[in-house]
Design a protein around this motif. Structure first.
Motif, PDB file in Angstrom:
ATOM      1  N   ASP A 342      18.263 -14.978  -2.347  1.00  0.00           N
ATOM      2  CA  ASP A 342      19.070 -15.044  -1.125  1.00  0.00           C
ATOM      3  C   ASP A 342      18.367 -14.387   0.059  1.00  0.00           C
ATOM      4  OD1 ASP A 342      21.014 -16.345  -2.546  1.00  0.00           O
ATOM      5  OD2 ASP A 342      22.326 -14.602  -2.771  1.00  0.00           O
ATOM      6  N   ARG A 343      17.620 -13.319  -0.204  1.00  0.00           N
ATOM      7  CA  ARG A 343      16.957 -12.588   0.876  1.00  0.00           C
ATOM      8  C   ARG A 343      15.503 -13.008   1.078  1.00  0.00           C
ATOM      9  NH1 ARG A 343      19.297  -6.526   1.066  1.00  0.00           N
ATOM     10  NH2 ARG A 343      21.364  -6.882   0.184  1.00  0.00           N
ATOM     11  N   GLY A 344      14.982 -13.786   0.142  1.00  0.00           N
ATOM     12  CA  GLY A 344      13.579 -14.146   0.228  1.00  0.00           C
ATOM     13  C   GLY A 344      12.659 -12.983  -0.097  1.00  0.00           C
ATOM     14  N   TYR A 345      13.115 -12.072  -0.976  1.00  0.00           N
ATOM     15  CA  TYR A 345      12.349 -10.881  -1.323  1.00  0.00           C
ATOM     16  C   TYR A 345      11.574 -11.104  -2.613  1.00  0.00           C
ATOM     17  CZ  TYR A 345      14.957  -8.034   2.094  1.00  0.00           C
ATOM     18  OH  TYR A 345      15.491  -7.508   3.242  1.00  0.00           O
ATOM     19  N   GLU A 346      10.511 -10.344  -2.767  1.00  0.00           N
ATOM     20  CA  GLU A 346       9.739 -10.394  -4.000  1.00  0.00           C
ATOM     21  C   GLU A 346      10.470  -9.618  -5.090  1.00  0.00           C
ATOM     22  OE1 GLU A 346       5.254  -9.370  -5.723  1.00  0.00           O
ATOM     23  OE2 GLU A 346       5.665  -9.301  -3.561  1.00  0.00           O
ATOM     24  N   LEU A 347      10.564 -10.221  -6.272  1.00  0.00           N
ATOM     25  CA  LEU A 347      11.235  -9.603  -7.408  1.00  0.00           C
ATOM     26  C   LEU A 347      10.158  -8.990  -8.314  1.00  0.00           C
ATOM     27  CD1 LEU A 347      13.956  -9.142  -8.837  1.00  0.00           C
ATOM     28  CD2 LEU A 347      13.678 -11.383  -9.917  1.00  0.00           C
ATOM     29  N   VAL A 348      10.218  -7.685  -8.496  1.00  0.00           N
ATOM     30  CA  VAL A 348       9.152  -6.957  -9.199  1.00  0.00           C
ATOM     31  C   VAL A 348       9.691  -6.408 -10.513  1.00  0.00           C
ATOM     32  CG1 VAL A 348       7.459  -5.106  -9.056  1.00  0.00           C
ATOM     33  CG2 VAL A 348       8.169  -6.303  -6.967  1.00  0.00           C
ATOM     34  N   PRO A 349       9.193  -6.912 -11.651  1.00  0.00           N
ATOM     35  CA  PRO A 349       9.636  -6.372 -12.958  1.00  0.00           C
ATOM     36  C   PRO A 349       9.148  -4.942 -13.144  1.00  0.00           C
ATOM     37  CG  PRO A 349       7.847  -7.931 -13.259  1.00  0.00           C
ATOM     38  CD  PRO A 349       8.205  -7.990 -11.808  1.00  0.00           C
ATOM     39  N   GLY A 350       9.861  -4.197 -13.980  1.00  0.00           N
ATOM     40  CA  GLY A 350       9.661  -2.762 -14.051  1.00  0.00           C
ATOM     41  C   GLY A 350       8.349  -2.289 -14.647  1.00  0.00           C
ATOM     42  N   HIS A 351       7.795  -3.013 -15.635  1.00  0.00           N
ATOM     43  CA  HIS A 351       6.613  -2.504 -16.335  1.00  0.00           C
ATOM     44  C   HIS A 351       5.569  -3.582 -16.590  1.00  0.00           C
ATOM     45  CE1 HIS A 351       8.237   1.506 -17.265  1.00  0.00           C
ATOM     46  NE2 HIS A 351       9.392   0.924 -17.541  1.00  0.00           N
ATOM     47  N   ASP A 352       5.556  -4.634 -15.822  1.00  0.00           N
ATOM     48  CA  ASP A 352       4.666  -5.746 -16.142  1.00  0.00           C
ATOM     49  C   ASP A 352       3.202  -5.366 -15.905  1.00  0.00           C
ATOM     50  OD1 ASP A 352       3.133  -8.363 -15.619  1.00  0.00           O
ATOM     51  OD2 ASP A 352       5.034  -9.049 -16.452  1.00  0.00           O
ATOM     52  N   PRO A 353       2.340  -5.489 -16.942  1.00  0.00           N
ATOM     53  CA  PRO A 353       0.950  -5.051 -16.800  1.00  0.00           C
ATOM     54  C   PRO A 353       0.079  -5.966 -15.963  1.00  0.00           C
ATOM     55  CG  PRO A 353       1.289  -6.006 -18.969  1.00  0.00           C
ATOM     56  CD  PRO A 353       2.640  -5.948 -18.311  1.00  0.00           C
ATOM     57  N   VAL A 354       0.586  -7.125 -15.585  1.00  0.00           N
ATOM     58  CA  VAL A 354      -0.143  -8.024 -14.691  1.00  0.00           C
ATOM     59  C   VAL A 354       0.375  -7.885 -13.259  1.00  0.00           C
ATOM     60  CG1 VAL A 354      -0.687 -10.429 -14.163  1.00  0.00           C
ATOM     61  CG2 VAL A 354      -0.645  -9.656 -16.537  1.00  0.00           C
ATOM     62  N   VAL A 355       1.686  -7.837 -13.099  1.00  0.00           N
ATOM     63  CA  VAL A 355       2.288  -7.799 -11.764  1.00  0.00           C
ATOM     64  C   VAL A 355       1.918  -6.531 -11.009  1.00  0.00           C
ATOM     65  CG1 VAL A 355       4.487  -7.647 -10.529  1.00  0.00           C
ATOM     66  CG2 VAL A 355       4.195  -9.328 -12.352  1.00  0.00           C
ATOM     67  N   TRP A 356       1.997  -5.375 -11.696  1.00  0.00           N
ATOM     68  CA  TRP A 356       1.787  -4.122 -10.975  1.00  0.00           C
ATOM     69  C   TRP A 356       0.370  -3.943 -10.451  1.00  0.00           C
ATOM     70  CZ3 TRP A 356       4.911  -0.922  -8.585  1.00  0.00           C
ATOM     71  CH2 TRP A 356       6.277  -1.004  -8.868  1.00  0.00           C
ATOM     72  N   PRO A 357      -0.682  -4.205 -11.225  1.00  0.00           N
ATOM     73  CA  PRO A 357      -2.024  -4.101 -10.629  1.00  0.00           C
ATOM     74  C   PRO A 357      -2.206  -5.022  -9.435  1.00  0.00           C
ATOM     75  CG  PRO A 357      -2.166  -4.180 -13.014  1.00  0.00           C
ATOM     76  CD  PRO A 357      -0.736  -4.482 -12.673  1.00  0.00           C
ATOM     77  N   GLU A 358      -1.666  -6.251  -9.516  1.00  0.00           N
ATOM     78  CA  GLU A 358      -1.799  -7.184  -8.405  1.00  0.00           C
ATOM     79  C   GLU A 358      -1.023  -6.700  -7.182  1.00  0.00           C
ATOM     80  OE1 GLU A 358      -2.738 -10.135  -5.896  1.00  0.00           O
ATOM     81  OE2 GLU A 358      -3.708  -9.614  -7.797  1.00  0.00           O
ATOM     82  N   LEU A 359       0.171  -6.171  -7.393  1.00  0.00           N
ATOM     83  CA  LEU A 359       0.962  -5.639  -6.281  1.00  0.00           C
ATOM     84  C   LEU A 359       0.229  -4.479  -5.607  1.00  0.00           C
ATOM     85  CD1 LEU A 359       3.600  -5.531  -4.642  1.00  0.00           C
ATOM     86  CD2 LEU A 359       4.526  -4.019  -6.409  1.00  0.00           C
ATOM     87  N   ILE A 360      -0.328  -3.575  -6.407  1.00  0.00           N
ATOM     88  CA  ILE A 360      -1.062  -2.449  -5.849  1.00  0.00           C
ATOM     89  C   ILE A 360      -2.261  -2.933  -5.040  1.00  0.00           C
ATOM     90  CG2 ILE A 360      -2.431  -0.408  -6.405  1.00  0.00           C
ATOM     91  CD1 ILE A 360       0.525  -0.002  -6.863  1.00  0.00           C
ATOM     92  N   ARG A 361      -2.973  -3.932  -5.554  1.00  0.00           N
ATOM     93  CA  ARG A 361      -4.131  -4.464  -4.822  1.00  0.00           C
ATOM     94  C   ARG A 361      -3.705  -5.025  -3.471  1.00  0.00           C
ATOM     95  NH1 ARG A 361      -6.320  -5.605  -9.922  1.00  0.00           N
ATOM     96  NH2 ARG A 361      -5.147  -7.521 -10.128  1.00  0.00           N
ATOM     97  N   ARG A 362      -2.600  -5.750  -3.456  1.00  0.00           N
ATOM     98  CA  ARG A 362      -2.154  -6.333  -2.179  1.00  0.00           C
ATOM     99  C   ARG A 362      -1.708  -5.256  -1.189  1.00  0.00           C
ATOM    100  NH1 ARG A 362       2.413  -9.044  -2.818  1.00  0.00           N
ATOM    101  NH2 ARG A 362       2.618  -9.125  -5.080  1.00  0.00           N
ATOM    102  N   LEU A 363      -1.005  -4.258  -1.687  1.00  0.00           N
ATOM    103  CA  LEU A 363      -0.488  -3.227  -0.786  1.00  0.00           C
ATOM    104  C   LEU A 363      -1.566  -2.283  -0.288  1.00  0.00           C
ATOM    105  CD1 LEU A 363       2.876  -2.286  -2.589  1.00  0.00           C
ATOM    106  CD2 LEU A 363       2.554  -3.732  -0.580  1.00  0.00           C
ATOM    107  N   THR A 364      -2.653  -2.163  -1.045  1.00  0.00           N
ATOM    108  CA  THR A 364      -3.710  -1.230  -0.663  1.00  0.00           C
ATOM    109  C   THR A 364      -4.967  -1.932  -0.164  1.00  0.00           C
ATOM    110  OG1 THR A 364      -4.611  -1.141  -2.908  1.00  0.00           O
ATOM    111  CG2 THR A 364      -2.879   0.461  -2.342  1.00  0.00           C
ATOM    112  N   GLY A 365      -4.904  -3.246  -0.023  1.00  0.00           N
ATOM    113  CA  GLY A 365      -6.086  -3.971   0.417  1.00  0.00           C
ATOM    114  C   GLY A 365      -7.209  -3.946  -0.591  1.00  0.00           C
ATOM    115  N   GLY A 366      -6.840  -3.859  -1.869  1.00  0.00           N
ATOM    116  CA  GLY A 366      -7.846  -3.873  -2.920  1.00  0.00           C
ATOM    117  C   GLY A 366      -8.302  -2.505  -3.354  1.00  0.00           C
ATOM    118  N   GLN A 367      -7.818  -1.438  -2.699  1.00  0.00           N
ATOM    119  CA  GLN A 367      -8.214  -0.080  -3.079  1.00  0.00           C
ATOM    120  C   GLN A 367      -7.242   0.435  -4.132  1.00  0.00           C
ATOM    121  OE1 GLN A 367     -11.061   1.247  -1.781  1.00  0.00           O
ATOM    122  NE2 GLN A 367     -11.200  -0.807  -0.917  1.00  0.00           N
ATOM    123  N   VAL A 368      -7.496   0.118  -5.387  1.00  0.00           N
ATOM    124  CA  VAL A 368      -6.612   0.519  -6.471  1.00  0.00           C
ATOM    125  C   VAL A 368      -6.930   1.940  -6.889  1.00  0.00           C
ATOM    126  CG1 VAL A 368      -5.843  -0.026  -8.791  1.00  0.00           C
ATOM    127  CG2 VAL A 368      -6.485  -1.861  -7.269  1.00  0.00           C
TER     128      VAL A 368
END
Length: 368
Positions: A342-368
Protein backbone atom coordinates in the motif's frame (compact mmCIF):
# COMPACT_ATOMS: atom_id res chain seq x y z
CA UNK A 1 52.61 -22.40 -11.11
CA UNK A 2 50.17 -22.85 -8.23
CA UNK A 3 47.25 -25.29 -7.91
CA UNK A 4 44.62 -22.78 -9.03
CA UNK A 5 46.60 -21.88 -12.17
CA UNK A 6 47.09 -25.55 -13.01
CA UNK A 7 43.59 -26.80 -12.36
CA UNK A 8 40.94 -24.16 -11.65
CA UNK A 9 41.03 -22.21 -14.90
CA UNK A 10 39.79 -18.95 -13.42
CA UNK A 11 38.48 -16.24 -15.69
CA UNK A 12 39.92 -12.72 -15.62
CA UNK A 13 36.92 -11.66 -13.56
CA UNK A 14 37.56 -14.38 -11.00
CA UNK A 15 41.26 -13.46 -10.80
CA UNK A 16 40.39 -9.80 -10.22
CA UNK A 17 37.93 -10.76 -7.49
CA UNK A 18 40.61 -12.89 -5.84
CA UNK A 19 42.99 -9.92 -5.78
CA UNK A 20 40.32 -7.82 -4.07
CA UNK A 21 39.82 -10.52 -1.44
CA UNK A 22 43.58 -10.70 -0.82
CA UNK A 23 43.66 -6.92 -0.35
CA UNK A 24 40.83 -7.10 2.18
CA UNK A 25 42.59 -9.89 4.06
CA UNK A 26 45.89 -8.01 4.16
CA UNK A 27 44.31 -4.69 5.09
CA UNK A 28 42.59 -5.86 8.26
CA UNK A 29 39.13 -5.91 6.71
CA UNK A 30 38.72 -9.63 7.37
CA UNK A 31 39.24 -11.82 10.40
CA UNK A 32 37.93 -15.18 9.20
CA UNK A 33 36.39 -16.58 6.02
CA UNK A 34 33.95 -19.46 5.92
CA UNK A 35 34.48 -21.74 2.90
CA UNK A 36 31.46 -23.88 2.11
CA UNK A 37 30.05 -26.19 -0.53
CA UNK A 38 26.70 -27.93 -0.90
CA UNK A 39 26.90 -31.69 -0.46
CA UNK A 40 24.73 -34.21 -2.29
CA UNK A 41 21.88 -33.51 0.16
CA UNK A 42 22.04 -29.76 -0.44
CA UNK A 43 23.53 -29.15 3.02
CA UNK A 44 26.41 -26.73 3.49
CA UNK A 45 29.74 -28.29 4.48
CA UNK A 46 33.14 -26.69 4.77
CA UNK A 47 35.63 -25.02 7.10
CA UNK A 48 36.68 -21.63 8.43
CA UNK A 49 40.11 -20.16 7.75
CA UNK A 50 41.77 -17.11 9.26
CA UNK A 51 42.51 -13.99 7.23
CA UNK A 52 46.22 -14.81 7.19
CA UNK A 53 45.44 -18.10 5.41
CA UNK A 54 43.27 -16.54 2.70
CA UNK A 55 46.06 -15.67 0.19
CA UNK A 56 47.38 -19.24 0.28
CA UNK A 57 43.87 -20.69 -0.06
CA UNK A 58 43.31 -18.54 -3.14
CA UNK A 59 46.50 -19.98 -4.67
CA UNK A 60 46.45 -23.59 -3.55
CA UNK A 61 42.94 -24.30 -2.27
CA UNK A 62 42.50 -25.95 1.11
CA UNK A 63 42.25 -29.56 2.21
CA UNK A 64 39.03 -31.00 3.58
CA UNK A 65 38.11 -34.53 4.59
CA UNK A 66 36.24 -36.53 1.98
CA UNK A 67 34.25 -38.06 4.85
CA UNK A 68 32.02 -34.97 4.53
CA UNK A 69 30.53 -36.67 1.46
CA UNK A 70 29.74 -39.83 3.39
CA UNK A 71 27.24 -38.31 5.82
CA UNK A 72 23.46 -38.27 5.95
CA UNK A 73 21.39 -35.18 6.72
CA UNK A 74 21.87 -35.61 10.46
CA UNK A 75 25.65 -35.39 10.10
CA UNK A 76 26.25 -39.09 10.78
CA UNK A 77 28.75 -40.99 8.59
CA UNK A 78 26.72 -43.72 6.87
CA UNK A 79 29.00 -44.88 4.03
CA UNK A 80 31.98 -47.11 4.94
CA UNK A 81 35.30 -45.40 4.28
CA UNK A 82 37.83 -47.84 5.71
CA UNK A 83 37.02 -50.95 3.67
CA UNK A 84 38.28 -52.51 0.45
CA UNK A 85 35.15 -51.40 -1.32
CA UNK A 86 35.14 -47.99 -3.00
CA UNK A 87 33.11 -45.50 -0.95
CA UNK A 88 30.37 -43.95 -3.08
CA UNK A 89 31.89 -45.74 -6.06
CA UNK A 90 35.04 -43.59 -5.89
CA UNK A 91 38.22 -45.47 -4.95
CA UNK A 92 39.94 -42.13 -4.33
CA UNK A 93 37.80 -41.67 -1.20
CA UNK A 94 38.97 -44.90 0.45
CA UNK A 95 40.35 -44.20 3.91
CA UNK A 96 38.66 -40.77 4.11
CA UNK A 97 41.33 -39.25 1.89
CA UNK A 98 41.58 -35.47 1.82
CA UNK A 99 40.12 -33.42 -1.01
CA UNK A 100 41.14 -29.96 -2.20
CA UNK A 101 38.46 -27.27 -2.05
CA UNK A 102 39.04 -24.21 -4.23
CA UNK A 103 36.76 -21.23 -3.52
CA UNK A 104 35.17 -19.28 -6.35
CA UNK A 105 36.14 -15.62 -5.69
CA UNK A 106 32.97 -14.35 -7.38
CA UNK A 107 30.84 -15.90 -4.64
CA UNK A 108 32.63 -13.99 -1.85
CA UNK A 109 30.33 -11.91 0.34
CA UNK A 110 31.06 -9.82 3.40
CA UNK A 111 28.58 -10.46 6.19
CA UNK A 112 26.58 -7.35 7.13
CA UNK A 113 27.22 -5.59 10.43
CA UNK A 114 25.35 -7.31 13.17
CA UNK A 115 25.79 -7.83 16.89
CA UNK A 116 26.32 -11.50 16.05
CA UNK A 117 25.41 -14.20 13.61
CA UNK A 118 23.41 -17.33 14.30
CA UNK A 119 24.14 -20.75 12.76
CA UNK A 120 20.95 -22.74 13.14
CA UNK A 121 18.48 -25.18 11.57
CA UNK A 122 16.37 -23.61 8.83
CA UNK A 123 13.34 -25.07 10.60
CA UNK A 124 13.82 -22.36 13.26
CA UNK A 125 12.83 -19.83 10.58
CA UNK A 126 10.55 -21.85 8.30
CA UNK A 127 7.95 -24.23 9.70
CA UNK A 128 8.29 -27.69 8.20
CA UNK A 129 11.80 -27.23 6.78
CA UNK A 130 14.00 -30.32 7.17
CA UNK A 131 15.80 -30.19 10.49
CA UNK A 132 19.10 -31.20 8.91
CA UNK A 133 19.23 -28.06 6.76
CA UNK A 134 21.38 -25.35 8.33
CA UNK A 135 21.53 -21.65 7.56
CA UNK A 136 23.79 -18.90 8.84
CA UNK A 137 21.59 -15.92 9.61
CA UNK A 138 22.71 -12.36 10.35
CA UNK A 139 21.41 -10.73 13.51
CA UNK A 140 21.04 -7.09 12.47
CA UNK A 141 20.19 -3.91 14.30
CA UNK A 142 18.80 -0.81 12.61
CA UNK A 143 19.98 2.67 13.61
CA UNK A 144 17.61 5.45 12.55
CA UNK A 145 18.07 9.20 12.74
CA UNK A 146 14.71 10.75 13.66
CA UNK A 147 13.58 14.27 14.57
CA UNK A 148 13.95 13.27 18.22
CA UNK A 149 17.42 11.73 17.93
CA UNK A 150 18.94 8.35 17.15
CA UNK A 151 16.65 5.33 17.54
CA UNK A 152 18.01 1.79 17.66
CA UNK A 153 15.81 -1.13 16.61
CA UNK A 154 16.98 -4.32 18.38
CA UNK A 155 20.20 -4.76 20.33
CA UNK A 156 21.73 -8.15 19.52
CA UNK A 157 23.17 -10.74 21.89
CA UNK A 158 24.36 -10.39 25.46
CA UNK A 159 28.02 -11.05 24.76
CA UNK A 160 28.73 -12.15 28.35
CA UNK A 161 26.51 -15.19 27.86
CA UNK A 162 28.53 -16.19 24.80
CA UNK A 163 32.09 -15.45 25.88
CA UNK A 164 32.04 -16.98 29.34
CA UNK A 165 32.35 -20.78 28.83
CA UNK A 166 30.16 -21.66 31.81
CA UNK A 167 27.44 -19.19 30.82
CA UNK A 168 27.53 -20.35 27.23
CA UNK A 169 26.99 -23.95 28.32
CA UNK A 170 24.15 -22.77 30.56
CA UNK A 171 22.30 -20.64 28.01
CA UNK A 172 23.31 -22.16 24.65
CA UNK A 173 23.63 -25.92 25.27
CA UNK A 174 22.23 -27.02 21.91
CA UNK A 175 24.78 -27.69 19.15
CA UNK A 176 22.10 -26.73 16.62
CA UNK A 177 22.07 -23.09 17.78
CA UNK A 178 25.51 -21.60 18.31
CA UNK A 179 25.76 -17.83 17.80
CA UNK A 180 29.00 -16.32 16.57
CA UNK A 181 30.23 -12.84 17.45
CA UNK A 182 31.96 -10.67 14.83
CA UNK A 183 35.05 -9.88 16.90
CA UNK A 184 36.64 -9.66 20.33
CA UNK A 185 35.03 -6.42 21.52
CA UNK A 186 31.49 -5.28 22.22
CA UNK A 187 29.83 -5.16 18.79
CA UNK A 188 27.00 -2.84 19.75
CA UNK A 189 29.11 0.18 20.74
CA UNK A 190 31.57 -0.54 17.94
CA UNK A 191 29.03 -0.65 15.10
CA UNK A 192 27.39 2.77 15.68
CA UNK A 193 30.84 4.25 16.27
CA UNK A 194 31.87 3.01 12.82
CA UNK A 195 29.31 5.42 11.32
CA UNK A 196 30.15 8.26 13.67
CA UNK A 197 27.47 7.72 16.32
CA UNK A 198 28.48 7.22 19.94
CA UNK A 199 26.36 4.90 22.05
CA UNK A 200 25.58 7.87 24.31
CA UNK A 201 23.96 9.66 21.37
CA UNK A 202 21.25 7.00 21.00
CA UNK A 203 18.13 8.49 22.57
CA UNK A 204 15.68 5.58 22.34
CA UNK A 205 15.58 1.83 21.75
CA UNK A 206 12.86 -0.54 20.55
CA UNK A 207 13.01 -4.33 20.63
CA UNK A 208 10.89 -6.41 18.31
CA UNK A 209 10.75 -9.21 20.92
CA UNK A 210 12.70 -10.48 23.92
CA UNK A 211 14.62 -13.27 22.21
CA UNK A 212 18.30 -13.37 23.16
CA UNK A 213 19.44 -12.12 19.75
CA UNK A 214 17.35 -8.96 20.06
CA UNK A 215 17.21 -8.02 23.74
CA UNK A 216 20.71 -9.07 24.81
CA UNK A 217 22.19 -5.60 24.36
CA UNK A 218 19.68 -3.82 26.61
CA UNK A 219 22.36 -3.77 29.32
CA UNK A 220 23.95 -0.85 27.46
CA UNK A 221 20.83 1.29 27.85
CA UNK A 222 19.58 0.50 31.36
CA UNK A 223 18.98 3.73 33.24
CA UNK A 224 19.68 5.84 30.16
CA UNK A 225 16.98 5.85 27.47
CA UNK A 226 13.39 4.67 26.97
CA UNK A 227 12.93 1.14 25.61
CA UNK A 228 9.80 0.43 23.56
CA UNK A 229 8.25 -3.02 23.86
CA UNK A 230 4.80 -4.59 23.72
CA UNK A 231 3.17 -5.21 27.09
CA UNK A 232 2.22 -8.78 26.11
CA UNK A 233 5.86 -9.54 25.31
CA UNK A 234 7.13 -8.29 28.65
CA UNK A 235 4.42 -10.12 30.56
CA UNK A 236 5.35 -13.37 28.82
CA UNK A 237 9.04 -12.82 29.48
CA UNK A 238 8.43 -12.21 33.20
CA UNK A 239 5.83 -14.95 33.61
CA UNK A 240 8.25 -17.54 34.95
CA UNK A 241 6.77 -20.21 32.69
CA UNK A 242 9.29 -22.94 31.77
CA UNK A 243 8.77 -22.47 28.05
CA UNK A 244 10.07 -18.88 28.24
CA UNK A 245 13.72 -19.89 28.44
CA UNK A 246 13.18 -22.74 25.99
CA UNK A 247 12.25 -19.98 23.54
CA UNK A 248 15.71 -18.42 24.15
CA UNK A 249 14.20 -15.57 26.15
CA UNK A 250 16.61 -14.99 29.02
CA UNK A 251 15.34 -12.96 31.94
CA UNK A 252 18.86 -11.79 32.76
CA UNK A 253 18.78 -9.72 29.53
CA UNK A 254 15.79 -7.53 30.39
CA UNK A 255 14.71 -7.93 34.02
CA UNK A 256 16.50 -4.80 35.22
CA UNK A 257 14.54 -2.18 37.20
CA UNK A 258 16.68 0.54 35.65
CA UNK A 259 15.25 -0.10 32.18
CA UNK A 260 12.76 2.62 31.29
CA UNK A 261 10.16 0.45 29.58
CA UNK A 262 7.53 2.12 27.37
CA UNK A 263 4.81 -0.48 26.99
CA UNK A 264 2.52 -0.60 23.97
CA UNK A 265 -0.72 -2.52 23.54
CA UNK A 266 -0.90 -2.67 19.78
CA UNK A 267 0.35 -0.39 17.02
CA UNK A 268 2.09 2.78 18.20
CA UNK A 269 4.29 5.53 16.77
CA UNK A 270 7.49 5.30 18.81
CA UNK A 271 9.34 8.15 17.09
CA UNK A 272 8.51 10.58 14.29
CA UNK A 273 8.15 8.45 11.18
CA UNK A 274 8.61 5.12 12.98
CA UNK A 275 5.62 2.93 13.90
CA UNK A 276 5.73 -0.30 15.87
CA UNK A 277 3.16 -2.76 14.46
CA UNK A 278 1.92 -5.63 16.61
CA UNK A 279 2.60 -8.91 14.76
CA UNK A 280 2.06 -11.44 17.52
CA UNK A 281 2.43 -15.16 16.85
CA UNK A 282 6.13 -15.86 16.76
CA UNK A 283 6.04 -14.50 20.32
CA UNK A 284 3.01 -13.12 22.22
CA UNK A 285 4.08 -9.50 21.81
CA UNK A 286 6.20 -9.51 18.68
CA UNK A 287 6.31 -6.16 16.91
CA UNK A 288 7.56 -5.14 13.47
CA UNK A 289 8.54 -1.64 12.38
CA UNK A 290 7.35 0.67 9.60
CA UNK A 291 9.85 3.43 8.80
CA UNK A 292 8.87 6.51 6.77
CA UNK A 293 11.86 8.23 5.17
CA UNK A 294 11.95 12.02 5.17
CA UNK A 295 12.59 12.18 1.43
CA UNK A 296 9.79 9.74 0.58
CA UNK A 297 9.58 5.98 0.54
CA UNK A 298 10.41 3.75 3.46
CA UNK A 299 10.87 0.29 4.85
CA UNK A 300 8.86 -2.35 6.63
CA UNK A 301 11.15 -4.37 8.89
CA UNK A 302 9.40 -7.65 9.62
CA UNK A 303 11.55 -8.87 12.49
CA UNK A 304 10.96 -12.54 13.22
CA UNK A 305 7.44 -12.38 11.82
CA UNK A 306 9.28 -13.38 8.62
CA UNK A 307 12.92 -14.39 9.05
CA UNK A 308 13.59 -15.23 5.41
CA UNK A 309 12.42 -14.15 1.97
CA UNK A 310 10.66 -17.48 1.50
CA UNK A 311 8.46 -16.72 4.52
CA UNK A 312 7.23 -13.70 2.57
CA UNK A 313 7.23 -14.78 -1.07
CA UNK A 314 5.95 -18.31 -0.45
CA UNK A 315 3.97 -17.39 2.70
CA UNK A 316 5.67 -20.06 4.77
CA UNK A 317 4.79 -19.99 8.51
CA UNK A 318 7.39 -18.89 11.02
CA UNK A 319 9.55 -21.72 12.32
CA UNK A 320 8.41 -21.28 15.91
CA UNK A 321 5.35 -19.76 17.56
CA UNK A 322 4.11 -19.29 21.11
CA UNK A 323 0.53 -20.08 22.09
CA UNK A 324 -0.76 -20.36 18.52
CA UNK A 325 -0.46 -22.98 15.76
CA UNK A 326 2.17 -22.33 13.06
CA UNK A 327 -0.50 -21.36 10.53
CA UNK A 328 -1.49 -18.42 12.73
CA UNK A 329 1.85 -16.76 11.94
CA UNK A 330 0.79 -16.30 8.32
CA UNK A 331 -1.66 -13.46 8.96
CA UNK A 332 1.04 -11.14 10.38
CA UNK A 333 3.13 -11.86 7.27
CA UNK A 334 0.19 -11.01 5.01
CA UNK A 335 -0.53 -7.88 7.03
CA UNK A 336 3.04 -6.65 6.60
CA UNK A 337 2.92 -7.46 2.87
CA UNK A 338 -0.22 -5.33 2.56
CA UNK A 339 1.35 -2.46 4.49
CA UNK A 340 4.43 -2.52 2.27
CA UNK A 341 2.42 -2.79 -0.95
CA UNK A 342 0.00 0.00 0.00
CA UNK A 343 2.85 2.40 0.78
CA UNK A 344 5.27 1.22 -1.86
CA UNK A 345 7.85 0.41 0.84
CA UNK A 346 10.56 -2.22 0.78
CA UNK A 347 9.71 -5.26 2.90
CA UNK A 348 12.81 -6.50 4.75
CA UNK A 349 12.82 -9.99 6.34
CA UNK A 350 14.38 -10.21 9.76
CA UNK A 351 17.37 -12.53 9.23
CA UNK A 352 17.74 -13.20 5.52
CA UNK A 353 21.43 -13.88 4.71
CA UNK A 354 21.04 -12.58 1.15
CA UNK A 355 18.79 -9.56 1.70
CA UNK A 356 20.77 -7.96 4.51
CA UNK A 357 24.20 -7.83 2.84
CA UNK A 358 22.57 -6.37 -0.29
CA UNK A 359 20.63 -3.80 1.74
CA UNK A 360 23.79 -2.75 3.57
CA UNK A 361 25.65 -2.39 0.27
CA UNK A 362 22.94 -0.15 -1.14
CA UNK A 363 22.68 2.02 1.96
CA UNK A 364 26.43 2.43 2.31
CA UNK A 365 27.36 2.71 -1.35
CA UNK A 366 29.16 -0.60 -1.23
CA UNK A 367 31.12 0.10 1.96
CA UNK A 368 30.10 -2.97 3.96
Amino acid sequence: MDFVERHAGWTAEQSAAAEEIRARAGGGGLKVVRLVFADQHGLLRGKTVTASEVPAVLREGTGIASSLLAKDTSGRTVFPLFTRESPLGLPELRGAADMVMVPDPLTFRMLPWSPGTGWLPRSVSVHGAPYGERVREPVPGVLLETAEGWLLLDTGFNTALLRDPALRRRYYPSPSYQPELPGPGEPLPAAPAAVGVALEEITAVAVSRLHADHAGGLKHFAGRVPVHIQRAELEFGLSGRPEVERETIFRVDFDDPRIDRRLAEGDREIAPGVTAVLTAGHTPGHQSFVVDLAGGGGYVFTGDAADLTENIDEERPAGTSVGVPPEATLEPIRHLKRLAADRGYELVPGHDPVVWPELIRRLTGGQV
